[in-house]
Design a protein around this motif. Structure first.
Motif, PDB file in Angstrom:
ATOM      1  N   TYR A 114      43.619  38.869  38.246  1.00 47.00           N
ATOM      2  CA  TYR A 114      42.526  38.980  39.188  1.00 47.00           C
ATOM      3  C   TYR A 114      41.813  38.098  39.482  1.00 47.00           C
ATOM      4  O   TYR A 114      41.473  37.941  41.583  1.00 47.00           O
ATOM      5  CB  TYR A 114      42.216  40.543  39.226  1.00 47.00           C
ATOM      6  N   LYS A 115      41.202  37.323  38.786  1.00 45.07           N
ATOM      7  CA  LYS A 115      40.426  36.561  38.620  1.00 45.07           C
ATOM      8  C   LYS A 115      41.456  35.297  39.959  1.00 45.07           C
ATOM      9  O   LYS A 115      40.315  34.616  40.829  1.00 45.07           O
ATOM     10  CB  LYS A 115      39.268  35.586  38.204  1.00 45.07           C
ATOM     11  N   MET A 118      41.770  36.278  43.468  1.00 48.37           N
ATOM     12  CA  MET A 118      40.382  35.908  44.524  1.00 48.37           C
ATOM     13  C   MET A 118      39.770  34.713  44.531  1.00 48.37           C
ATOM     14  O   MET A 118      39.413  34.206  45.957  1.00 48.37           O
ATOM     15  CB  MET A 118      39.666  36.974  43.142  1.00 48.37           C
ATOM     16  N   LYS A 122      39.911  33.181  48.304  1.00 52.11           N
ATOM     17  CA  LYS A 122      38.904  32.799  49.216  1.00 52.11           C
ATOM     18  C   LYS A 122      38.898  31.057  49.630  1.00 52.11           C
ATOM     19  O   LYS A 122      38.667  30.631  50.147  1.00 52.11           O
ATOM     20  CB  LYS A 122      37.390  32.590  47.543  1.00 52.11           C
TER      21      LYS A 122
END
Length: 178
Positions: A114-115, A118, A122
């Protein structure tokens, strides 16, 4: 001319007697009820001042120490003491089953993925913003050049002409594009 007499505080007011008889009857009824309550032979106490324990059975067994003083006061229910604690508050919290090592590792993997996703998103957003900014700057530069090309220009070859000009006129001078 206005009257100097103040009629507002009279019982009858300006319109004569209003509900005076009804009020008098109501007051008499309230006084009668109060007198009847006082005439009762037994001594009546307010509900909050009654004895907590009945006086007829003095040999009743008592369990534990009571935390009240024998007089009920305060709450309408009559209870002004707290119940004894049997367990600690921290012990009342229900603890769920512990997760296994595989479940923990799976959760960690999901979190890490998930990180990463993300961060990718970004970075994509940041790159697109930079690209848009560059395109916008290029567009403005080309627009400015085109405006300058469209203008009628006059070359000044003699430096004395520039010296004769006022300060405002000199500020308007620009070097010609090549």
């Amino acid at each position: 001319m206005a009257s100097t007499i103040d009629f507002r505080h009279l019982d009858e007011g300006l319109g004569g007697a209003k509900r005076k008889r009804k009020r008098a009857e109501e007051e008499e009824a309230v006084e009668l009820a109060a007198a009847e309550a006082m005439d009762v032979g037994e001594e009546t106490k307010h509900a909050s001042k009654r004895a907590a324990v009945a006086g007829d059975g003095q040999n009743k067994p008592v369990y534990g120490r009571p935390t009240y003083d024998g007089v009920l006061a305060g709450k309408v229910s009559g209870r002004k003491w707290k119940a004894h604690k049997t367990t600690r508050t921290s012990a009342m919290k229900v603890v769920g089953r512990k997760s296994t090592l595989e479940e923990k590792n799976r959760e960690k993997e999901v979190k890490r993925a998930y990180k990463e996703r993300m961060m990718e998103l970004k970075e994509q957003i940041r790159a697109s913003k930079v690209e848009k900014r560059k395109k916008n700057e290029e567009r403005l530069r080309i627009k400015k050049e085109n405006e300058l090309r469209g203008q009628a220009v006059q070359k000044v070859t003699n430096p004395k002409t520039i010296k004769k000009m006022s300060k405002k006129q000199r500020k308007l001078l620009r070097p010609a594009p090549n």
